[in-house]
Motif scaffolding. Structure first.
Motif, short mmCIF file in Angstrom:
data_model
loop_
_atom_site.label_atom_id
_atom_site.label_comp_id
_atom_site.label_asym_id
_atom_site.label_seq_id
_atom_site.Cartn_x
_atom_site.Cartn_y
_atom_site.Cartn_z
N LYS A 1 -25.26 -29.35 -25.15
CA LYS A 1 -26.23 -29.83 -24.50
C LYS A 1 -26.58 -31.32 -23.95
O LYS A 1 -26.33 -31.88 -22.82
N LYS A 2 -26.43 -32.09 -25.18
CA LYS A 2 -25.58 -33.61 -25.01
C LYS A 2 -24.58 -33.69 -24.43
O LYS A 2 -24.76 -34.81 -23.84
N ARG B 1 -25.17 -33.34 -20.80
CA ARG B 1 -25.72 -34.36 -20.15
C ARG B 1 -25.47 -35.20 -19.92
O ARG B 1 -25.51 -36.20 -18.80
N GLU B 2 -24.74 -35.86 -20.33
CA GLU B 2 -24.45 -37.09 -21.05
C GLU B 2 -22.96 -37.21 -19.97
O GLU B 2 -21.79 -38.40 -19.09
N PRO C 1 -25.17 -35.02 -14.04
CA PRO C 1 -26.08 -34.03 -13.32
C PRO C 1 -25.45 -33.19 -13.42
O PRO C 1 -26.09 -32.00 -12.96
N TYR D 1 -23.39 -31.39 -14.73
CA TYR D 1 -23.46 -30.33 -15.20
C TYR D 1 -24.44 -30.23 -16.04
O TYR D 1 -24.33 -29.12 -16.71
N THR D 2 -26.11 -30.58 -15.86
CA THR D 2 -26.98 -30.30 -16.69
C THR D 2 -26.88 -28.60 -16.02
O THR D 2 -28.42 -28.20 -16.82
N LYS E 1 -26.14 -23.86 -18.96
CA LYS E 1 -27.01 -22.92 -20.19
C LYS E 1 -25.68 -22.94 -21.20
O LYS E 1 -24.86 -21.54 -21.25
#
Length: 210
Positions: free
Chosen positions: A166-167, A170-171, A174, A176-177, A180
């Protein structure tokens, strides 16, 4: 008087050092070494011998495999020869010989190929990769992002923590956030073990990897 020859590390040239004692200079004027290697031009300051502790010396780089004619001359235009020359040949002027420094017998140094450093060898080593796109929810872009973060194989992905994935997403930005990665490690473990039928059964129940 003395002439010494030292092969350069490049192997194609030699450092030739001309050395004479001040007593061999017909006067106290500055001395030059002139020859084939500088077109007998006295105006070239690079071929002026340096006087130190009663001696005149000059080191020049010459191509190996050739013979060069030369003589000394001082600023009073008084010419003289080197008693330690390899040979003597008649000059264009009657009754005057030129000195010869012979580099045809000097052997070229073989330059050993440089060994690649350990760091370069490791860098050059091909990285083993699996097609992470076989994991439900992972497309080409995300596969590249995971690869940039050291996750190249199913085994790598199977060992990854969901929080870590997830990190990474996130990095990456947006866009790709929304993905899941909760089932990605479980899918990757099945793929790493070659359990493709079980993986397909699992993926049939998923919706975009969720």
């Amino acid at each position: 008087m003395a002439i010494t020859k030292k092969t350069k590390t490049s192997g194609k040239k030699a450092e030739v050092t001309f050395k004479i004692n001040e007593k061999h200079n017909p006067s106290e004027a500055d001395v030059f070494v002139l020859g084939d290697f500088n077109n007998w031009q006295m105006a070239d300051p690079d071929f002026q011998l340096e006087k130190k502790r009663g001696n005149y010396t000059k080191t020049v780089e010459l191509e190996i495999g050739q013979k060069y004619e030369f003589r000394y001359v001082n600023r009073d235009f008084m010419w003289f020869n080197d008693e330690s020359a390899d040979a003597y040949v008649p000059s264009p002027f009657y009754g005057i010989d030129n000195c010869v420094v012979d580099l045809t017998t000097v052997k070229k140094t073989k330059v050993a190929p440089k060994k690649a450093s350990v760091a370069k060898a490791k860098t050059a080593k091909k990285i083993v990769k699996d097609d992470l796109r076989k994991i439900e929810g992972i497309g080409p872009k995300i596969a590249g992002i995971l690869g940039d973060n050291g996750i190249h194989t199913f085994n790598d992905l199977g060992k990854a923590k969901v929080a870590q994935l997830k990190k990474i997403l996130r990095e990456a930005g947006p866009r790709y956030t929304m993905h899941k990665p909760g089932t990605w490690p479980k899918q990757a473990k099945l793929a790493a073990a070659g359990k493709w039928e079980q993986l397909k059964t699992l993926q049939d129940k998923l919706d975009g990897g969720k």
